[in-house]
Design a protein around this motif. Sequence first.
Motif, mmCIF file in Angstrom:
data_model
loop_
_atom_site.group_PDB
_atom_site.id
_atom_site.type_symbol
_atom_site.label_atom_id
_atom_site.label_comp_id
_atom_site.label_asym_id
_atom_site.label_seq_id
_atom_site.Cartn_x
_atom_site.Cartn_y
_atom_site.Cartn_z
ATOM 1 N N MET A 36 6.300 36.648 -7.482
ATOM 2 C CA MET A 36 5.640 37.317 -6.358
ATOM 3 C C MET A 36 4.901 38.560 -6.837
ATOM 4 N N VAL A 91 2.341 28.903 -7.994
ATOM 5 C CA VAL A 91 2.557 28.192 -6.728
ATOM 6 C C VAL A 91 3.702 27.190 -6.886
ATOM 7 N N ARG A 98 -11.625 43.945 -5.963
ATOM 8 C CA ARG A 98 -11.684 45.193 -5.225
ATOM 9 C C ARG A 98 -13.064 45.851 -5.262
ATOM 10 N N ALA A 143 3.373 40.998 5.062
ATOM 11 C CA ALA A 143 4.621 40.233 5.131
ATOM 12 C C ALA A 143 4.341 38.771 5.455
ATOM 13 N N ASP A 144 3.357 38.532 6.328
ATOM 14 C CA ASP A 144 2.995 37.150 6.675
ATOM 15 C C ASP A 144 2.432 36.428 5.461
ATOM 16 N N TYR A 163 2.997 37.134 2.280
ATOM 17 C CA TYR A 163 4.064 36.887 1.313
ATOM 18 C C TYR A 163 4.941 35.725 1.752
ATOM 19 N N TYR A 176 3.142 32.618 0.783
ATOM 20 C CA TYR A 176 3.143 32.456 -0.676
ATOM 21 C C TYR A 176 4.528 32.047 -1.180
ATOM 22 N N THR A 223 -0.794 27.789 -1.562
ATOM 23 C CA THR A 223 -1.952 28.285 -2.298
ATOM 24 C C THR A 223 -2.659 29.309 -1.405
ATOM 25 N N MET A 225 -2.251 29.633 2.536
ATOM 26 C CA MET A 225 -1.777 30.901 3.093
ATOM 27 C C MET A 225 -2.720 31.363 4.211
#
Lengths: 296, 324
Positions: A90, A118, B121, B210-211, B213, B216, B221, B225
């Motif tokens: 992660m 993944v 970025r 949080a959503d 993660y 994931y 993928t 996500m």
Amino acid sequence: MTPPPFAAPASTALPNSAQAPDLTPQVGEYGVPQPSAAEPVFTIRDLSVYYGGNVALKEVSLDIMPREITAIIGPSGCGKSTFIRCLNRMNDLIPGATVTGDVFYHGQNIYAPEVDPVAVRRRIGMVFQRPNPFPKSVYDNVAFGPRINGFKGDLDELVENSLRAAALWDEVKDKLKKSALNLSGGQQQRLCIARAIAVEPDVILMDEPASALDPVATVRIEDLMQELKKQYSIIIVTHNMQQAARVSERTAFLYTEVDEETSSRWGILVEHGETGLIFTRPKDKRTEDYVSGRFG
Amino acid sequence: MQSEARTLGDVAAGVAPAAIENRTGIGRRADSLFGLLTLVSGSLVLIVLGFMVVSTTNTALPIFSSEGLSFVTSSNWNPADGNYGILAFIYGTLVTSIIALVIAIPVSLGIALYVVEAAPRWVRGPITYAVDLLAAVPSVVYGLWGVFVLLPLFLQPAAALLSEYLGFIPLFAGPPSGLSYFGAGVVLAIMVIPIISSLSREVIRTVPDADRYAAYALGATRWEMIRGAVIPRSRAGIVGAVMLGLGRALGETIAVALLVGSATRIDPSVVRPGYSMAAVIANQFQEASGDHIRALVGVGVVLFAITILVNMAARLMVWRMVER
């Protein structure tokens, strides 16, 4: 019961080497580790994590045994969460994070260049600090993982089994089509566990899974973990020492080291072993100070 | 003035606490004055809106009563003979707006998702800035650019290609023209893309990490996500963004007037010239007099009504999504 201590993090350790555990009889007072000569699920060697060039976690070596609960404890900022996020890659998602060292999962280095993160995450599930169900129905939350993983089979059955395994079925069986956001915090967290189970992982990582829950909901999660460890290897990060003592077979203690000159700080692994021993007869002074509540 | 703050020492010594004193002067009335001020501003909106509806409807009333329902059901618009049927304009407004949305929605979402989810970025800033800048360009500039640059460079050839290869479908039948529903729709799309993409970008940005993660961690993928975690969370906001874009497309005047071809008829082919409600008002108002003016005001009333209907439909849609 002859609980083996953690396989020593010997420098000679190889991914597949079944290190003969030290079978010196030591009866723990709390946890009751499985008396097995099983191979570790994770063999972690010299794992370091850097955030934008600053070291956050330094040279951690540790073995994680299967079908047990391993607790990661330590004061705030010692890198517990950073550590656990390395185990399913992660940290790859955090810009500027780099990981060095090796994490062998059943002998396979998950940081090898050919390994797809993944695919790693499909074997190693994760439950987060705050319940984070998707804004979908209860059913669709649990079905999300199987669906993206191309599950062929009886999805209804899989959803039911996952919810049963997470001790949530009886509470939600009449509202499967209702939004998961209507559930209570504790139910949401168990839903997140069901969602993780539904992809049939081998390991479940839990990052302070009960820290946002009330005591009653916490007890339910802890009871659930005792059920889940029959099938899964569980690694739980917790700042709650009582929780670690209650639920885990083994405990690893991380600690923050500070460089006095630059005041930069990073986490190190101080000590790990059978939970009962860590809490009653720690070898290291820092562990003793922490578990006896002198800081933290 | 107020007495000194009570200290613990005072408490111990038994000194009495200060009495509660009301403020004096204007400070005492501050809340009610503020309330009055906001009430006036709030009412002003309703008053202006009501006045607009009443006065325009009044002006157009003779036409509404003489034409009856055929005002909106007939496409015979001939001021010289006193025929005022505006169906062709209604049709043109809707068709150009639909074309604009069909093009703009995928492009806008692509831009928004790229900026928030995928772009490195250092490109996020420039793209965000450029998109926001495009939203501020006046529509006459888009219109002129459309006529002088886009028309020969893209619209003409594209219309020709469409009718050549898809001409067997009535929707794309020739002879093709760049000045057409299609041409106006493309320029409208370019105009609403900045609006839709910058609004949906802000909505997508509010999706909690949080959503992401969570998705994931289940082995998703990036695309899975986005589909599973980002879109459901931001769907209502994206619909709102699209509706604002649609509102702009429906009411856009000058760019459409320049590009739609100004033909008072309903042509089933989008590569043929047509007209729109706002464009006909802008084009004919200068030379109009008498009933013609009243009819043009009537077009405005109908346009206003359609815009309100679209807005209400959008609200209903968003509300239903949030309910679920």
